[in-house]
Every structure is written in structure tokens, then in C-alpha cells.
Design an enzyme around this catalytic site. Structure first.
Site, mmCIF file in Angstrom:
data_model
loop_
_atom_site.group_PDB
_atom_site.id
_atom_site.type_symbol
_atom_site.label_atom_id
_atom_site.label_comp_id
_atom_site.label_asym_id
_atom_site.label_seq_id
_atom_site.Cartn_x
_atom_site.Cartn_y
_atom_site.Cartn_z
ATOM 1 N N LYS A 32 0.865 -1.189 0.000
ATOM 2 C CA LYS A 32 0.000 0.000 0.000
ATOM 3 C C LYS A 32 0.901 1.238 0.000
ATOM 4 O O LYS A 32 2.030 1.147 0.432
ATOM 5 C CB LYS A 32 -0.895 0.012 1.246
ATOM 6 C CG LYS A 32 -1.671 -1.271 1.508
ATOM 7 C CD LYS A 32 -2.901 -1.371 0.662
ATOM 8 C CE LYS A 32 -3.648 -2.692 0.923
ATOM 9 N NZ LYS A 32 -4.806 -2.863 0.064
ATOM 10 N N HIS A 35 -6.833 -13.425 -6.975
ATOM 11 C CA HIS A 35 -7.619 -12.455 -6.208
ATOM 12 C C HIS A 35 -9.057 -12.493 -6.706
ATOM 13 O O HIS A 35 -9.300 -12.704 -7.891
ATOM 14 C CB HIS A 35 -7.029 -11.049 -6.359
ATOM 15 C CG HIS A 35 -7.627 -10.081 -5.385
ATOM 16 N ND1 HIS A 35 -8.852 -9.493 -5.582
ATOM 17 C CD2 HIS A 35 -7.182 -9.625 -4.190
ATOM 18 C CE1 HIS A 35 -9.126 -8.705 -4.548
ATOM 19 N NE2 HIS A 35 -8.143 -8.779 -3.695
#
Length: 465
Positions: free
Chosen positions: A165, A284
């Protein structure tokens, strides 16, 4: 002529309560909410018809085939306890209706058309029973759990990951730096975020290069095998394979794909490439909640999970039970077992409508990710067991001292939990105590404990039976 034109009730042909299901049938459990005035048998039969051989009116070409051989059959209907006007309709499909080795075709047939059907107010596919005769036509996961452990040389504990992130906006070099720090601190994997593909601020090739450099440096310094999930998801299948080829040329161990937005055809192609070239494949599930979140309409995630095991993937995100994202414990563990185990018994209390025998299809590692931190470690270790990947994004990068200490904190917490479990301690009851003891020996863990001591995401789970 033997042909009578006109519109007939579906239930005359497609509701067959005395049908004995075959071992080769694909079985489906639908949650049906009929429109007012539509009897449940007619609604169930309509689903069976429209997802197999039926259409809205009698057609003369029906006489050119054998309906009895090819039609879907609604063979059982039961009301849903505690819900008004909801029924579970069980439908059996003959195996010949489906193309071998194509998840795409399976879904197009079973859920492609019926969900917009006017006689139904809502429809949800709750579960599928995939017979071995069909699952054997799929390659499945490129490698599976045991092969992955052997490649990584890591045994007897869950694997640790971290999503880098901020997910968007970093340059490739800064991104690589974050990867290096996390791996150097003690994580097994770092991860591209699902929406990191190839944007103007960071093109895919630059990211692949810097991440590979970070990985090899961390590997050399720690003596452990490291991985970074390089997201190969792209706008075309050709471009996706091109990225996977480049990852293989760099010699990295694992690539990644968003299987729902990328699509099952692309995913299966990538899974075949990964097996042929020794790459692990991380999956994902971006977009899954669009499909699986509503209780009465859509497709339950356990079906999407089964589909992924057939299409191919070595890891898949599967909720956390404890973090910021969806997941009720028994139901989550139900589809976690469907991902990992060879054989899963029917168990309605866990949302499993059919006994599923995967025979020899490799298993998939469930990934717990989303809003988890060191205080969750005992619960995660207990709930998911050794065969899982625990991913702490903010729970690593949000550490007050930086990324590497954040990674250290997670690794220490995990090792402490695994050791305590192996000594026979009860992680559910003594979890906080185990973390506190470990924190005495690890200033990094102590700092993490302090930061996240009061964080809770307290909302009731939506995914209930």
C-alpha cells in the site's frame, strides 16, 4: 405429427420428483423466490428448463432430439426455514450438456440465462456438485498445496503475506523498496494490489524488474525463499501471457490474476501456462461481492471457489472471519474445506448442500486478507490452520517504525502462536496472553500491539445461512 404448438407449463416436463440422480450428473441447489402466484414446482421447473434444453414455447425441433437424455430436471424442492416464499430447488443436469474443461461453458449454461427470468423474483445459486467425471477434464490448480510447500521449503505453519500500500500511485522503485523491506523483515510473500496492472505512474515491466531485484536481495540476506505476487492481469489474454512469460524469465516463483474481472477463459489459460512453466498462481477475487453478497440473488462464493479450483489457482482470497471483510465462521470454513480437501461431506449447517469428491484435483491455499493485525494472529492460526496464507497489508505497513519492523512483528506473532499451539495451548482462550508474552522479547511486536490494541470492525456478518 406428434407436435402440439403452444405454451406449456414447465413442470409437465421438467419437474420430476421421482428422478434418481446419476453419479455423473452435475447437481445444483438454487434458492428460488417465485413471483406471487407462481407455485414453487413451476418456478423450480422453469429454472431447470431455461438452464438446459427448454424455451418458452413448444418447438417442432424438440422432436429431433431426445429431451429425456438432455434435459435438466428439478428433482426436489424444499421451503427455506424462516423465510417466506423462498425455496431450495435441486436441479440435475446430464453431463453431456457441458463442454469438457470449460468453467466458462458450465457457468454460461447453468447461470447464463435464468437469472433474468420473469417468473422469478430472485434466484441464487447456492451450491454445485461437480462429479469426478467432469472435474477430471480440468487441470485444476497449477501446483497445489504440497508442491508449493516443497518449492518454498516452508512447512508446519501458515505463510505470511502483505499487500503493498498505497495500492496506487507509487513509482516502481519505491514500490520495490517496500517489497524488499517487508520480505527482509520476515514475510514469505508480498503482493500487488488487485488493481495494480500497468498504469501511467508505474508500468508493469518496471514494477516486475524492481520487485524481482527486491526479492533476490531479501532472499540472499535471509536465506529463505521469497515471493512477490506479480499481477499479470491485463486487458487482453495475449498481454496477460506476455507478462507471465516475463515473470518466468526473471525467475520469480509466483504470478497473480484477478479471476472474476479477468474472466474464467483467461484464468484457465494462465493456469495452464503456470503449470507448464513452474510458476505458482495467486488468485484475487475482485468483484466477488457484486455476485455473492445478496442473500437471495446471485451466486454464493462457495460456487465461485469450486469454479476457481477447476479453472486453476494455487491461492485464493477467502475472507478472514475476523477482519474488515465479509465472512461468517462456519460458512467460510465450509468453502475453505472445499478449496483444500479431497473429499467434503454434505453439511447444511456449513452451507454445503452436496458431498463433493474432488478425487485427485490439487488443493488451493485459502488467503485471509483484509483489516487483520497482530492481535488477530491467534484466532487466524486456529481458524485456518497451517494450510493458509495470512496477509497483513496495513497490518504490516502501518507499523509505527516502518515496513520491516511491521514484518518482524507479524512473523514473531505467528511463530509464537504456532509454537503455543504445538505445545497444546488453547489459542482461542489464551491468544492475547500468548501475544503479550512474545512481545516481551520483540520490541517490534510490542509497538504493533500498542498501535492496534483497540481496533475493531464490528458489523454483523451478512453471509448467514
Amino acid at each position: 405429427v406428434g407436435f402440439k404448438a403452444g405454451v406449456k407449463d414447465y413442470k409437465l416436463n421438467y419437474y420430476t420428483p421421482d428422478y434418481e440422480t446419476k453419479d455423473t450428473d452435475i447437481l445444483a441447489a438454487f434458492r428460488v423466490t417465485p413471483q406471487p402466484g407462481v407455485p414453487p414446482e413451476e418456478a423450480g421447473a422453469a429454472v431447470a428448463a431455461e438452464s438446459s434444453t427448454g424455451t418458452w414455447t413448444a418447438v417442432w425441433t424438440d422432436g429431433l432430439t431426445s429431451l429425456d437424455r438432455y434435459k435438466g430436471r428439478c428433482y426436489h424442492i424444499e421451503p427455506v426455514a424462516g423465510e417466506e416464499n423462498q425455496y431450495i430447488a435441486y436441479v440435475a443436469y446430464p453431463l453431456d450438456l457441458f463442454e469438457e474443461g470449460s468453467v466458462t461453458n458450465m457457468f454460461t449454461s447453468i447461470v447464463g440465462n435464468v437469472f433474468g427470468f420473469k417468473a422469478l423474483r430472485a434466484l441464487r445459486l447456492e451450491d454445485l456438485r461437480i462429479p469426478p467425471a467432469y472435474s477430471k477434464t480440468f487441470q485444476g490448480p497449477p501446483h497445489g498445496i504440497q508442491v508449493e510447500r516443497d518449492k518454498l521449503n516452508k512447512y508446519g505453519r501458515p505463510l505470511l503475506g502483505c499487500t503493498i500500500k498505497p495500492k496506487l500511485g507509487l513509482s516502481a522503485k519505491n514500490y520495490g523498496r517496500a517489497v524488499y523491506e517487508c520480505l527482509r523483515g520476515g514475510l514469505d510473500f508480498t503482493k500487488d494490489d488487485e488493481n495494480v496492472n500497468s498504469q501511467p505512474f508505474m508500468r508493469w515491466r518496471d514494477r516486475f524488474l524492481f520487485c524481482a531485484e527486491a526479492l533476490y536481495k531479501a532472499q540472499a540476506e535471509t536465506g529463505e525463499i521469497k515471493g512477490h505476487y506479480l499481477n499479470a492481469t491485463a486487458g487482453t489474454c495475449e498481454e496477460m501471457i506476455k507478462r507471465a512469460v516475463f515473470a518466468r524469465e526473471l525467475g520469480v516463483p509466483i504470478v497473480m490474476h484477478d479471476y472474476l474481472t479477468g474472466g474464467f477463459t483467461a484464468n484457465t489459460s494462465l493456469a495452464h501456462y503456470c503449470r507448464d512453466n513452474g510458476l505458482l498462481l495467486h488468485i484475487h477475487r475482485a468483484m466477488h461481492a457484486v455476485i455473492d453478497r445478496q442473500k437471495n440473488h446471485g451466486i454464493h462464493f462457495r460456487v465461485l471457489a469450486k469454479a476457481l479450483r477447476m479453472s486453476g489457482g494455487d491461492h485464493i482470497h477467502a475472507g478472514t472471519v475476523v477482519g474488515k471483510l465479509e465472512g461468517e465462521r462456519d460458512i467460510t470454513l465450509g468453502f475453505v474445506d472445499l478449496l483444500r480437501d479431497d473429499f467434503v461431506e454434505k453439511d447444511r449447517s456449513r452451507g454445503i448442500y452436496f458431498t463433493q469428491d474432488w478425487v485427485s484435483l490439487p488443493g488451493v491455499l485459502p488467503v485471509a486478507s483484509g483489516g487483520i493485525h497482530v492481535w488477530h494472529m491467534p484466532a487466524l492460526t486456529e481458524i485456518f490452520g497451517d494450510d493458509s496464507v495470512l496477509q497483513f497489508g496495513g497490518g504490516t505497513l502501518g507499523h509505527p517504525w516502518g515496513n520491516a519492523p511491521g514484518a518482524v512483528a507479524n512473523r514473531v506473532a505467528l511463530e509464537a502462536c504456532v509454537r503455543a499451539r504445538n505445545e497444546g495451548r488453547d489459542l482461542a482462550r489464551e491468544g492475547n496472553e500468548i501475544i503479550r508474552e512474545a512481545a516481551k522479547w520483540s520490541p517490534e511486536l510490542a509497538a504493533a500491539c500498542e498501535v492496534w490494541k483497540a481496533i475493531k470492525f464490528e458489523f454483523p456478518a451478512m453471509d448467514t445461512l
